[in-house]
Scaffold this motif. Structure first.
Motif, mmCIF file in Angstrom:
data_model
loop_
_atom_site.group_PDB
_atom_site.id
_atom_site.type_symbol
_atom_site.label_atom_id
_atom_site.label_comp_id
_atom_site.label_asym_id
_atom_site.label_seq_id
_atom_site.Cartn_x
_atom_site.Cartn_y
_atom_site.Cartn_z
ATOM 1 N N ASP A 104 0.832 -1.206 0.000
ATOM 2 C CA ASP A 104 0.000 0.000 0.000
ATOM 3 C C ASP A 104 0.867 1.256 0.000
ATOM 4 O O ASP A 104 0.552 2.256 -0.658
ATOM 5 C CB ASP A 104 -0.934 0.005 1.210
ATOM 6 C CG ASP A 104 -2.091 -0.966 1.054
ATOM 7 O OD1 ASP A 104 -2.295 -1.483 -0.062
ATOM 8 O OD2 ASP A 104 -2.789 -1.219 2.057
ATOM 9 N N ASN A 105 1.967 1.218 0.761
ATOM 10 C CA ASN A 105 2.883 2.351 0.785
ATOM 11 C C ASN A 105 3.500 2.579 -0.599
ATOM 12 O O ASN A 105 3.605 3.714 -1.077
ATOM 13 C CB ASN A 105 3.985 2.095 1.822
ATOM 14 C CG ASN A 105 4.964 3.245 1.927
ATOM 15 O OD1 ASN A 105 4.658 4.296 2.460
ATOM 16 N ND2 ASN A 105 6.163 3.034 1.402
ATOM 17 N N ARG A 108 0.915 4.014 -3.041
ATOM 18 C CA ARG A 108 0.607 5.402 -2.726
ATOM 19 C C ARG A 108 1.644 6.351 -3.319
ATOM 20 O O ARG A 108 1.311 7.477 -3.689
ATOM 21 C CB ARG A 108 0.522 5.578 -1.212
ATOM 22 C CG ARG A 108 0.036 6.952 -0.757
ATOM 23 C CD ARG A 108 -0.509 6.912 0.651
ATOM 24 N NE ARG A 108 0.444 6.449 1.632
ATOM 25 C CZ ARG A 108 0.351 5.308 2.302
ATOM 26 N NH1 ARG A 108 -0.664 4.483 2.086
ATOM 27 N NH2 ARG A 108 1.268 4.962 3.197
ATOM 28 N N HIS A 109 2.881 5.901 -3.437
ATOM 29 C CA HIS A 109 3.955 6.796 -3.872
ATOM 30 C C HIS A 109 4.475 6.515 -5.273
ATOM 31 O O HIS A 109 5.303 7.272 -5.782
ATOM 32 C CB HIS A 109 5.113 6.731 -2.878
ATOM 33 C CG HIS A 109 4.710 7.119 -1.486
ATOM 34 N ND1 HIS A 109 4.229 8.371 -1.168
ATOM 35 C CD2 HIS A 109 4.673 6.404 -0.338
ATOM 36 C CE1 HIS A 109 3.948 8.415 0.120
ATOM 37 N NE2 HIS A 109 4.195 7.240 0.640
ATOM 38 N N ASP A 131 8.967 0.743 -5.747
ATOM 39 C CA ASP A 131 8.100 1.651 -6.493
ATOM 40 C C ASP A 131 8.963 2.609 -7.289
ATOM 41 O O ASP A 131 10.148 2.794 -7.000
ATOM 42 C CB ASP A 131 7.166 2.425 -5.548
ATOM 43 C CG ASP A 131 7.916 3.394 -4.641
ATOM 44 O OD1 ASP A 131 8.344 4.451 -5.147
ATOM 45 O OD2 ASP A 131 8.085 3.102 -3.445
ATOM 46 N N ARG A 150 5.815 11.952 8.724
ATOM 47 C CA ARG A 150 5.557 12.317 7.343
ATOM 48 C C ARG A 150 6.754 13.101 6.834
ATOM 49 O O ARG A 150 7.111 14.124 7.415
ATOM 50 C CB ARG A 150 4.286 13.164 7.217
ATOM 51 C CG ARG A 150 3.030 12.382 7.546
ATOM 52 C CD ARG A 150 1.782 13.179 7.243
ATOM 53 N NE ARG A 150 0.586 12.434 7.576
ATOM 54 C CZ ARG A 150 -0.643 12.883 7.384
ATOM 55 N NH1 ARG A 150 -0.837 14.079 6.876
ATOM 56 N NH2 ARG A 150 -1.688 12.146 7.701
ATOM 57 N N ARG A 155 7.017 12.400 -1.385
ATOM 58 C CA ARG A 155 6.701 11.065 -0.923
ATOM 59 C C ARG A 155 5.780 11.100 0.295
ATOM 60 O O ARG A 155 5.182 10.113 0.670
ATOM 61 C CB ARG A 155 7.986 10.319 -0.576
ATOM 62 C CG ARG A 155 7.723 8.847 -0.364
ATOM 63 C CD ARG A 155 8.976 8.028 -0.245
ATOM 64 N NE ARG A 155 8.581 6.638 -0.086
ATOM 65 C CZ ARG A 155 8.375 5.812 -1.065
ATOM 66 N NH1 ARG A 155 8.553 6.188 -2.301
ATOM 67 N NH2 ARG A 155 7.985 4.556 -0.836
ATOM 68 N N ARG A 157 2.965 12.603 0.556
ATOM 69 C CA ARG A 157 1.538 12.785 0.270
ATOM 70 C C ARG A 157 0.757 11.682 0.974
ATOM 71 O O ARG A 157 1.029 10.503 0.812
ATOM 72 C CB ARG A 157 1.288 12.716 -1.245
ATOM 73 C CG ARG A 157 1.826 13.909 -1.985
ATOM 74 C CD ARG A 157 1.289 13.908 -3.403
ATOM 75 N NE ARG A 157 1.683 12.713 -4.112
ATOM 76 C CZ ARG A 157 2.753 12.634 -4.908
ATOM 77 N NH1 ARG A 157 3.536 13.669 -5.064
ATOM 78 N NH2 ARG A 157 3.042 11.510 -5.544
ATOM 79 N N SER A 158 -0.219 12.090 1.741
ATOM 80 C CA SER A 158 -0.951 11.125 2.565
ATOM 81 C C SER A 158 -2.205 10.651 1.871
ATOM 82 O O SER A 158 -2.888 11.399 1.202
ATOM 83 C CB SER A 158 -1.329 11.763 3.908
ATOM 84 O OG SER A 158 -2.158 10.896 4.644
ATOM 85 N N GLY A 159 -2.491 9.349 2.075
ATOM 86 C CA GLY A 159 -3.738 8.812 1.572
ATOM 87 C C GLY A 159 -4.801 8.796 2.644
ATOM 88 O O GLY A 159 -5.785 8.083 2.527
ATOM 89 N N ASP A 163 -0.081 7.212 9.388
ATOM 90 C CA ASP A 163 1.369 7.070 9.323
ATOM 91 C C ASP A 163 1.888 6.069 10.349
ATOM 92 O O ASP A 163 2.901 6.294 11.008
ATOM 93 C CB ASP A 163 2.047 8.434 9.498
ATOM 94 C CG ASP A 163 1.590 9.429 8.451
ATOM 95 O OD1 ASP A 163 1.856 9.202 7.265
ATOM 96 O OD2 ASP A 163 0.934 10.413 8.837
#
Length: 202
Positions: A104-105, A108-109, A131, A150, A155, A157-159, A163
């Motif tokens: 997932d991490n 996301r990036h 990634d 964060r 990199r 940017r939060s979904g 965290d």
């Protein structure tokens, strides 16, 4: 706050409380809250050395295949896999969470693709998730496994999470007597690698 405001609105205006509000707003927020509480409890148990793990013979590649199929269905980016046999003794549920958090991490990036690799050698099972995103500066690579961190970069940017995902990765891997490292991905991006012994001391 979202759940409370939704319920307060329903109390004042009962007519607006319908299935759409419950399904689209309140239920997702309640599920997010449940996940956060579970994550915090797991980390609290780890702090008190009470993180209890099952010991089962398992194939790490099978868990990786499940996560690869999950993100392929979501269609967020291209998923490349190179999954070989890697058997070990571990807690399948906890290690599934490690893989899911790493994947997932990465999703996301990533700019467009992630890679999932599993291999085995010298009594060690190795999982790598990469990634093609902005990467992580060398000076920040330990911090990403701290709680609520964060990074001050693209990199970060939060979904919408809290965290805690990588902090949980670090705790579960350590409880399996393993290691997790961060390196540059060839061609740009990040590779996170988990190395797990075939047998761990709990």
């Amino acid at each position: 706050a979202t759940v409370i405001s939704g319920l307060e609105l329903a109390k004042i205006h009962p007519g607006v409380f319908d299935a759409e509000l419950a399904a689209d707003t309140l239920l997702p927020e309640a599920q997010r809250m449940q996940t956060l509480v579970e994550d915090l409890l797991l980390l609290a148990r780890a702090d008190e050395r009470r993180l209890t793990l099952r010991k089962e013979e398992m194939a790490l590649g099978d868990l990786a295949e499940i996560e690869a199929a999950r993100v392929r269905r979501a269609g967020a980016c291209t998923i490349e896999t190179d999954i070989g046999p890697a058997h070990l003794t571990g807690d399948p549920e906890a290690l599934s969470r490690v893989i899911r958090n790493l994947v997932d991490n990465a999703v996301r990036h990533a700019n467009s693709r992630i890679g999932i690799e599993v291999s085995n050698g010298n009594g060690t099972a190795v999982l790598s998730v990469s990634d093609d995103g902005p990467g992580i500066p060398q000076s920040e690579r330990r911090r990403v496994f701290e709680r609520f961190v964060r990074l001050d970069s693209d990199r970060a940017r939060s979904g919408g999470g809290a965290d805690l995902g990588l902090a949980i990765v670090a705790e579960v891997v350590a409880a399996h007597s393993g290691t997790v490292t961060v390196n540059d991905r060839p061609g740009g991006g990040t590779t996170m690698t988990v190395a797990l012994p075939e047998h761990f001391n709990s």
